[in-house]
Motif scaffolding. Structure first.
Motif, mmCIF file in Angstrom:
data_model
loop_
_atom_site.group_PDB
_atom_site.id
_atom_site.type_symbol
_atom_site.label_atom_id
_atom_site.label_comp_id
_atom_site.label_asym_id
_atom_site.label_seq_id
_atom_site.Cartn_x
_atom_site.Cartn_y
_atom_site.Cartn_z
ATOM 1 N N CYS A 118 0.871 -1.389 -0.043
ATOM 2 C CA CYS A 118 -0.132 0.075 0.101
ATOM 3 C C CYS A 118 0.760 1.296 0.048
ATOM 4 N N ASN A 119 1.895 1.089 0.722
ATOM 5 C CA ASN A 119 2.777 2.422 0.822
ATOM 6 C C ASN A 119 3.375 2.561 -0.690
ATOM 7 N N MET A 122 0.934 4.262 -3.076
ATOM 8 C CA MET A 122 1.112 5.390 -2.775
ATOM 9 C C MET A 122 2.118 6.379 -3.521
ATOM 10 N N LEU A 126 0.325 7.332 -6.810
ATOM 11 C CA LEU A 126 -0.518 8.138 -6.376
ATOM 12 C C LEU A 126 0.829 9.658 -6.488
ATOM 13 N N ILE A 128 2.632 10.521 -4.081
ATOM 14 C CA ILE A 128 2.724 11.235 -2.992
ATOM 15 C C ILE A 128 4.250 10.902 -2.531
ATOM 16 N N SER A 130 7.100 9.840 -0.038
ATOM 17 C CA SER A 130 7.321 8.945 0.647
ATOM 18 C C SER A 130 6.995 9.375 2.211
ATOM 19 N N ALA A 133 3.441 9.890 2.636
ATOM 20 C CA ALA A 133 2.445 8.671 2.603
ATOM 21 C C ALA A 133 2.775 7.732 3.710
#
Length: 324
Positions: A118-119, A122, A126, A128, A130, A133
């Motif tokens: 999931c990290n 992201m 996405l 984002i 790090s 996120a």
């Protein structure tokens, strides 16, 4: 053409010698710490204390080794401590409900891996940063864990399962064997495989890596997934060691894990570091904290010392980069 080739060769040779030199400095630091502590307290050079140092270093290394690969890409995973908490609590629940340590272990590892993926999604998909996120994930995991546990503690696991964290084989703690196995596997992966070299390339220059055809997004998901999986491994070892699970288990491990990677030579700017260096970093940090305990230094000073070590490690990295 030959001049450029010679210059490239000299540059590569210099880089290699600098890496070797930095590693030698860290090994020297370990030797000096051991010498100083052996003089300061007779309790240091005892078999029980040395084995305890190795056991504590192994617990830190599990977490820091996965984090190292993330740092190599120029990222950071601030959720590893919270990952330990949720993974351990899920694993403990399954073990108590089913009586199966194997099933509980698989659940803990799967939880850690899922959080890491999931990290990675992201960060890679996405876009984002790090830091944001994984910092957001940290709070999400804390919320889920505290709600799930509701202040309860799960304890009392089968003796066979407890051997993972507190057992011995030939007089050496089992976590130490696990650490050596992951150290060997992680070193081979990072230094001797194409995927490992691609991770270094992404950390050195992600734009250039993408232009050369490296699947940057997939490699980012891979390293964050690996970091999450290693948090899952750490959760199982912690659970077996403590024989209990509660909401705040592993909460204080994030900063020491980052510190171990940075002390070991990993650069927050990416592209520099190694799993073996992180092992040395974990050993140095564990020796410092062990020495403070043996010398009866107030435990409240330990977070301060850890924070100062992180600041110094980053500062030394910046100075070294400027000189290079």
């Amino acid at each position: 053409m030959s001049i450029a080739s010679d210059a490239s060769t000299r540059s590569a040779g210099f880089h290699l010698s600098r890496e070797t030199q930095q590693l030698a400095y860290r090994l020297l630091a370990v030797a000096l710490l051991c010498a100083a502590l052996s003089v300061a307290t007779e309790a240091f050079f005892t078999a029980n204390n040395i084995l305890n140092v190795l056991r504590q270093a192994s617990l830190l290394f599990f977490l820091a080794s996965g984090l190292t690969l993330v740092i190599l890409t120029g990222g950071l995973d601030l959720s590893v401590g919270a990952n330990i908490g949720l993974s351990a609590c899920f694993a403990a629940t399954v073990i108590k409900a089913t009586g199966s340590p194997v099933l509980g272990t698989l659940v803990g590892l799967a939880t850690g891996l899922a959080i890491g993926i999931c990290n990675g999604l992201m960060v890679a998909k996405l876009r984002i940063p790090s830091f944001i996120a994984t910092y957001g994930m940290l709070w999400v995991l804390h919320g889920i864990t505290y709600y799930y546990m509701a202040g309860e503690t799960i304890h009392g696991f089968p003796p066979g399962f407890r051997q993972i964290g507190s057992g011995y084989f030939l007089g050496v703690p089992i976590p130490v064997y696990l650490m050596l196995a992951f150290l060997l596997a992680g070193t081979i992966f990072a230094q001797r495989t194409i995927w490992g070299q691609q991770i270094y390339a992404i950390g050195a220059n992600p734009v250039a890596a993408r232009l050369t055809g490296i699947p940057v997004d997939r490699r980012l998901i891979l390293v964050y997934g690996f970091s999450g999986a290693m948090a899952g491994v750490a959760s199982i070892v912690f659970l077996a060691r403590l024989n209990s699970a509660e909401g705040d288990i592993g909460e204080a491990m994030t900063l020491p894990a980052i510190a171990a990677a940075l002390i070991g030579g990993a650069s927050l700017f990416g592209g520099v570091g190694s799993v073996f260096g992180t092992f040395i970093g974990a050993l140095i940090l564990t020796l410092v904290l062990n020495g403070m305990n043996l010398l009866a230094v107030n435990a409240n000073w330990q977070p301060l010392v850890t924070g100062l070590i992180v600041i110094l490690a980053v500062w030394f990295d910046m100075v070294g980069r400027r000189r290079a």
